[in-house]
Design an enzyme around this catalytic site. Structure first.
Site, short mmCIF file in Angstrom:
data_model
loop_
_atom_site.label_atom_id
_atom_site.label_comp_id
_atom_site.label_asym_id
_atom_site.label_seq_id
_atom_site.Cartn_x
_atom_site.Cartn_y
_atom_site.Cartn_z
N GLY A 144 0.83 -1.22 0.00
CA GLY A 144 0.00 0.00 0.00
C GLY A 144 0.86 1.25 0.00
O GLY A 144 0.44 2.30 0.50
N LYS A 154 -10.20 -6.09 10.17
CA LYS A 154 -9.10 -5.45 10.90
C LYS A 154 -8.82 -6.18 12.21
O LYS A 154 -7.67 -6.41 12.57
CB LYS A 154 -9.44 -3.97 11.18
CG LYS A 154 -9.40 -3.08 9.95
CD LYS A 154 -7.98 -2.96 9.44
CE LYS A 154 -7.83 -1.99 8.30
NZ LYS A 154 -6.52 -2.08 7.64
N VAL A 208 -1.02 6.90 3.51
CA VAL A 208 -0.01 6.67 4.54
C VAL A 208 1.33 6.28 3.91
O VAL A 208 2.39 6.75 4.34
CB VAL A 208 -0.48 5.58 5.52
CG1 VAL A 208 0.54 5.38 6.63
CG2 VAL A 208 -1.83 5.94 6.12
N GLY A 209 1.27 5.43 2.87
CA GLY A 209 2.50 5.01 2.20
C GLY A 209 3.29 6.19 1.66
O GLY A 209 4.51 6.29 1.84
N ASP A 239 -25.04 10.09 10.34
CA ASP A 239 -23.79 10.56 10.95
C ASP A 239 -22.80 9.43 11.19
O ASP A 239 -21.67 9.66 11.56
CB ASP A 239 -24.07 11.18 12.33
CG ASP A 239 -24.63 12.58 12.21
OD1 ASP A 239 -24.40 13.23 11.17
OD2 ASP A 239 -25.29 13.03 13.17
N SER A 248 1.58 3.27 -2.26
CA SER A 248 1.14 4.38 -3.11
C SER A 248 -0.05 5.13 -2.51
O SER A 248 -0.56 6.07 -3.12
CB SER A 248 0.76 3.84 -4.49
OG SER A 248 -0.13 2.74 -4.35
N HIS A 290 -13.12 9.57 2.67
CA HIS A 290 -13.35 9.87 4.08
C HIS A 290 -13.76 11.33 4.22
O HIS A 290 -13.66 12.11 3.28
CB HIS A 290 -12.08 9.60 4.90
CG HIS A 290 -11.81 8.16 5.10
ND1 HIS A 290 -10.87 7.47 4.39
CD2 HIS A 290 -12.38 7.26 5.94
CE1 HIS A 290 -10.86 6.20 4.78
NE2 HIS A 290 -11.77 6.04 5.71
N TYR A 331 -15.37 -4.35 7.33
CA TYR A 331 -14.02 -3.78 7.44
C TYR A 331 -13.49 -3.95 8.87
O TYR A 331 -12.35 -4.34 9.08
CB TYR A 331 -14.12 -2.30 7.05
CG TYR A 331 -12.87 -1.46 7.19
CD1 TYR A 331 -11.86 -1.54 6.25
CD2 TYR A 331 -12.75 -0.55 8.25
CE1 TYR A 331 -10.72 -0.73 6.36
CE2 TYR A 331 -11.63 0.26 8.36
CZ TYR A 331 -10.61 0.17 7.41
OH TYR A 331 -9.50 0.97 7.53
#
Ligand code: NAP
Ligand code: GDP
Length: 322
Positions: A14, A148, A19-20, A278, A16, A187, A144
């Site tokens: 990941g 995780k 965070v990467g 929300d 690209s 996000h 998800y």
């Protein structure tokens, strides 16, 4: 005290993504790399980590000593809600392939990335690392979230059976350069940044989704990257660690909107579309464990980090991921 000695060959899955790219910048431009260390940043084009064969081939090619595992399918609330099955299956396959192959190839350490949205929905606050499995996650993103959580199970079982110390970090909501700025599936922060940029350019109102009352802690991707390097070199536990600003720095979505509006000097109307949900009201995390190890770590002030990110987005509008 530096725990890891000798040169490392660090494979970043990941590499690209948001965070990467932040880790790459800290390593290459901020002196975060060490003499003799080698860094390999992968994208999905280098290897589709859904495939066992492709995962083995990329480990065979690079023979990493250390892995930072970021590769994932991750989206904002409104896409997660509709695709729990996809988020569960894709992430479980990627995570199993990476963790299993790393162990097979004798990788010394793997740091994976969980998320505070994997924590239980009905809980006491603040949430800490010991509470990861203490109740169901929020219904909006259980696919998800459970994928995780299973990384933590995998790490514990690897330690029990083989004695390898693979671990995971748990970040809060993030933002920064090279994020996914696609309004429909991003996000909240990249979504707001893109929408405010367009509202200003087109002289239209800014539309925020939901009531704006939900609470979130936000971490700048570059701060997270700096902490990642510390975890890589010095954090020696299998148990995960929350990487977050303090509880006192929790903001409402409305506060986040104001910061973006200020950064772009947007003077138009702001509309809240309360027909949209929300999501989880809050997921306030404690950073006490981080503070025990790193009492002096300085987070970039929120408004400064937002301004830097908005400036980056405006300067890179044509090529930004959107
Ligand atoms: P991102 O920007 O969406 O990047 C995802 C990365 O995963 C990209 O490099 C992508 O490669 C790669 N990838 C996706 N599918 C793949 C596949 N099948 N095989 C190989 N690589 C694949 O993600 P991010 O925001 O940097 O997230 C990094 C980590 O932080 C993830 O584990 C995520 O769950 C976690 N996290 C993120 C947030 C957030 O707010 N963003 C919050 C909490 C936790 P391509 O570029 O080639 O597509
Ligand atoms: P979450 O933190 O996992 O819920 O995911 P997000 O980063 O998508 O944040 C969702 C929160 O931001 C919800 O309270 C939304 O109502 C609010 N929000 C406001 N505007 C937007 C937007 O443009 N995109 C997204 N994804 N969320 C928004």
């Amino acid at each position: 005290m530096e725990k890891s000695v000798g040169p490392m060959r660090v494979l970043v899955t990941g590499g690209s993504g948001l965070v990467g790219r932040a880790i790459e910048r800290v390593v290459k431009e901020e002196g975060g790399g060490r003499e003799g260390d080698e860094w390999i940043f992968l994208s999905s084009k280098d290897a589709n980590l859904m495939s066992v064969e492709a995962t083995r081939a990329v480990f065979q090619k690079h023979r990493p000593t250390h892995v930072i595992h970021l590769a994932t399918i991750v989206r904002g609330l409104y896409i997660n809600m509709k695709h729990n099955l996809d988020f569960w299956r894709i992430n479980v396959h990627i995570n199993d392939n990476v963790l299993h192959t790393a162990q097979e190839f004798g990788v010394v350490k793997v740091i994976s990335c969980l998320s505070t949205c994997a924590f239980p929905d009905k809980t006491t606050y603040p949430i800490d690392e010991t509470m990861l499995h203490s109740g169901p996650p929020h219904e909006s993103n259980y696919g998800y979230a459970y994928a995780k959580r299973m990384i933590d199970i995998h790490n514990r079982a690897l330690y029990q059976q083989y004695g390898v110390k693979y671990t995971a970090i748990i970040p809060t909501n993030m933002f920064g350069p090279h994020d996914n700025y696609n309004i429909e599936d991003s996000h909240v922060m990249p979504g707001l940044i893109h929408k405010t940029y367009l509202a200003k350019k087109e002289g239209k109102p800014l539309e925020v989704w939901g009531t704006g009352r939900a609470l979130r802690q936000f971490i700048y991707s570059l701060d997270l990257a700096r902490l990642f390097l510390w975890v890589l070199r010095e954090y020696d536990e299998v148990e995960p660690i929350i990487l977050s600003v303090g509880e006192e720095d929790e903001l409402s979505i409305k506060d986040a909107v104001e910061a973006v509006v200020e950064a772009f000097e947007f003077k138009g109307k702001i509309v809240y579309d309360t027909s949209k949900p929300d999501g989880q009201f809050r997921k306030t995390a404690s950073n006490a464990k981080l503070r025990k190890y790193r009492p002096d770590f300085k987070f970039t002030p929120f408004r400064q980090a937002i301004k830097e990110t908005c400036d980056w987005f405006a300067a890179n509008y044509d090529t930004a991921r959107k």
